[in-house]
Design a protein around this motif. Structure first.
Motif, PDB file in Angstrom:
ATOM      1  N   ASN A 260      37.321  37.340  42.407  1.00 41.96           N
ATOM      2  CA  ASN A 260      37.137  38.717  42.853  1.00 41.96           C
ATOM      3  C   ASN A 260      35.770  38.947  43.497  1.00 41.96           C
ATOM      4  O   ASN A 260      34.871  38.125  43.369  1.00 41.96           O
ATOM      5  CB  ASN A 260      37.292  39.662  41.649  1.00 41.96           C
ATOM      6  CG  ASN A 260      38.598  39.428  40.919  1.00 41.96           C
ATOM      7  OD1 ASN A 260      39.655  39.700  41.461  1.00 41.96           O
ATOM      8  ND2 ASN A 260      38.536  38.885  39.712  1.00 41.96           N
TER       9      ASN A 260
ATOM     10  N   TYR B  27      28.023  46.943  32.167  1.00 36.59           N
ATOM     11  CA  TYR B  27      27.215  45.860  32.718  1.00 36.59           C
ATOM     12  C   TYR B  27      26.344  45.303  31.601  1.00 36.59           C
ATOM     13  O   TYR B  27      25.626  46.047  30.932  1.00 36.59           O
ATOM     14  CB  TYR B  27      26.317  46.372  33.855  1.00 36.59           C
ATOM     15  CG  TYR B  27      25.461  45.277  34.448  1.00 36.59           C
ATOM     16  CD1 TYR B  27      25.952  44.449  35.448  1.00 36.59           C
ATOM     17  CD2 TYR B  27      24.164  45.055  33.976  1.00 36.59           C
ATOM     18  CE1 TYR B  27      25.180  43.422  35.967  1.00 36.59           C
ATOM     19  CE2 TYR B  27      23.388  44.025  34.498  1.00 36.59           C
ATOM     20  CZ  TYR B  27      23.897  43.221  35.487  1.00 36.59           C
ATOM     21  OH  TYR B  27      23.135  42.191  35.998  1.00 36.59           O
TER      22      TYR B  27
ATOM     23  N   GLY C 236      31.699  29.032  32.379  1.00 38.13           N
ATOM     24  CA  GLY C 236      31.432  30.139  33.296  1.00 38.13           C
ATOM     25  C   GLY C 236      31.838  31.496  32.755  1.00 38.13           C
ATOM     26  O   GLY C 236      31.494  32.524  33.338  1.00 38.13           O
TER      27      GLY C 236
HETATM   28  P1  ADP Z   1      35.978  36.474  38.530  1.00 37.87           P
HETATM   29  O1  ADP Z   1      37.024  37.333  37.890  1.00 37.87           O
HETATM   30  O2  ADP Z   1      35.928  36.619  40.014  1.00 37.87           O
HETATM   31  O3  ADP Z   1      36.038  35.031  38.087  1.00 37.87           O
HETATM   32  P2  ADP Z   1      33.867  37.050  36.617  1.00 37.87           P
HETATM   33  O4  ADP Z   1      34.495  38.034  35.698  1.00 37.87           O
HETATM   34  O5  ADP Z   1      33.756  35.644  36.148  1.00 37.87           O
HETATM   35  O6  ADP Z   1      34.569  37.074  38.054  1.00 37.87           O
HETATM   36  O7  ADP Z   1      32.427  37.625  37.019  1.00 37.87           O
HETATM   37  C1  ADP Z   1      31.615  37.016  38.021  1.00 37.87           C
HETATM   38  C2  ADP Z   1      30.180  36.860  37.520  1.00 37.87           C
HETATM   39  O8  ADP Z   1      29.646  38.138  37.242  1.00 37.87           O
HETATM   40  C3  ADP Z   1      30.093  36.096  36.210  1.00 37.87           C
HETATM   41  O9  ADP Z   1      29.895  34.733  36.433  1.00 37.87           O
HETATM   42  C4  ADP Z   1      28.925  36.720  35.505  1.00 37.87           C
HETATM   43  O10 ADP Z   1      27.732  36.080  35.853  1.00 37.87           O
HETATM   44  C5  ADP Z   1      28.876  38.119  36.052  1.00 37.87           C
HETATM   45  N1  ADP Z   1      29.476  39.102  35.100  1.00 37.87           N
HETATM   46  C6  ADP Z   1      30.756  39.162  34.670  1.00 37.87           C
HETATM   47  N2  ADP Z   1      30.966  40.202  33.866  1.00 37.87           N
HETATM   48  C7  ADP Z   1      29.773  40.829  33.764  1.00 37.87           C
HETATM   49  C8  ADP Z   1      29.326  41.998  33.056  1.00 37.87           C
HETATM   50  N3  ADP Z   1      30.160  42.728  32.319  1.00 37.87           N
HETATM   51  N4  ADP Z   1      28.037  42.341  33.169  1.00 37.87           N
HETATM   52  C9  ADP Z   1      27.183  41.615  33.949  1.00 37.87           C
HETATM   53  N5  ADP Z   1      27.539  40.540  34.643  1.00 37.87           N
HETATM   54  C10 ADP Z   1      28.819  40.137  34.564  1.00 37.87           C
END
Ligand code: ADP
Length: 294
Positions: free
Chosen positions: A32, A95, A202
């Motif tokens: 995403n 966040y 990850g």
């Molecule tokens: P995708 O669904 O595209 O795989 P992720 O959910 O893994 O995306 O989120 C992408 C990146 O954003 C993560 O690797 C992390 O570093 C960061 N991230 C995810 N969730 C949060 C959050 N709630 N707060 C801050 N950073 C986040």
């Protein structure tokens, strides 16, 4: 991007007006587009976008985060809401600032994960389907773990692999393995544990305040060994973590063999998503498992 829709969703859910003051893109995801947004009042949220037809994927992610939060074992971002903004589906959540130093957090996470796995259900599966990576993940409830794994995990991915053009030689090996799965479950019948479901490095982080955090789950109830197996698939977890997990809830001796079986699901999924060398990697795993099955 119609940010006012996201702001309205935050205001409705939190009961406090919200106006986006700043937005910055966040990298690192696989599927995403992600942003950190900050309000005039300094509140911060994490938002992911995808095509509108992916709304269900985000709804399942939000439900998964809520299911994990209910267990009160490991910190997860609070799910705020999901919906459609303009032509895009979105999920908005708390966040959490990541990037804290370990200082025992990974070890602490070992005990917390065991605690999460102590939350059990009377059946395998979940109340709804979700996705693993970008692939649909069926969670039809079953009384038998073996049936669940055979039909809704390995069998399901093998059917997708057939449409992805996987070789008939490898598919035949998959069929043989499906027929022999019982061999891996003599004297072993796991409880239906609450699982993160996609626990690679990850999807784990340490918050600035030093708390372990898990996110981006593919929740269902199943064998806890599947979560442990995935932590080993792409690395990233320290020996401390495994020691703490085993102290809290020792793993069965058969885990060493079953972990290949459980990770096969993810490798075939990777083949279905990305192709390339994952097909051969899955076939090597099939060979190993078939030779162990005798
Ligand atoms: P995708 O669904 O595209 O795989 P992720 O959910 O893994 O995306 O989120 C992408 C990146 O954003 C993560 O690797 C992390 O570093 C960061 N991230 C995810 N969730 C949060 C959050 N709630 N707060 C801050 N950073 C986040």
């Amino acid at each position: 991007m119609p940010w006012h829709v996201i702001a309205q969703a935050i205001a409705t859910q939190t009961g406090k007006a919200f106006k986006v003051e700043h937005k910055g893109s966040v990298g690192g995801g696989c599927i995403n587009t992600a942003y950190k947004i900050t309000g005039l009042d300094r509140r911060e949220y994490f938002v992911k976008f995808n095509r509108a037809d992916k709304l269900e994927m985000f709804e399942a992610e939000a439900d998964g985060l809520r299911e994990l939060a209910k267990a009160q074992a490991v910190l997860v971002p609070e799910a705020i809401g999901t919906g459609i903004a303009g032509r895009q589906a979105y999920i908005v959540m708390e966040y959490l600032p990541f990037g804290g130093s370990d200082q025992g957090a990974t070890r602490h996470f070992g005990g917390q994960l065991a605690q999460l796995h102590r939350c059990t259900s009377d059946r395998y599966g979940w109340q709804r389907d979700n996705t693993i990576g970008a692939t649909h993940q069926p969670n039809d409830r079953e009384d038998s773990w073996l049936d669940f794994w055979r039909q809704h995990r390995l069998g399901y991915q093998l059917t997708l692999a057939k449409s992805s053009g996987y070789s008939s030689r490898a598919l035949n090996k998959g069929e043989q393995l499906l027929d022999q799965l019982e061999v891996f479950f003599t004297d072993y019948s796991p409880p239906a544990s609450l699982l993160h479901g996609d626990l690679w490095g990850g999807n784990f982080a340490i918050s600035f305040s030093g708390e372990p955090v898990i996110f981006d789950p593919a929740v269902y109830y199943g064998d806890r060994e599947t979560d442990l197996a995935m932590t080993e698939l792409f690395g990233g977890f320290s020996a401390d973590f495994y020691a703490a997990y085993n102290e809290a809830w020792p793993l069965d001796a058969g885990y060493k063999t079953r972990k290949t079986l459980y990770n096969l699901y993810h490798i075939i999924n990777h083949y279905n998503l990305f192709g390339g060398g994952y097909g051969q990697q899955a076939e090597d795993m099939l060979d190993r498992l078939l030779s162990e099955a005798g």
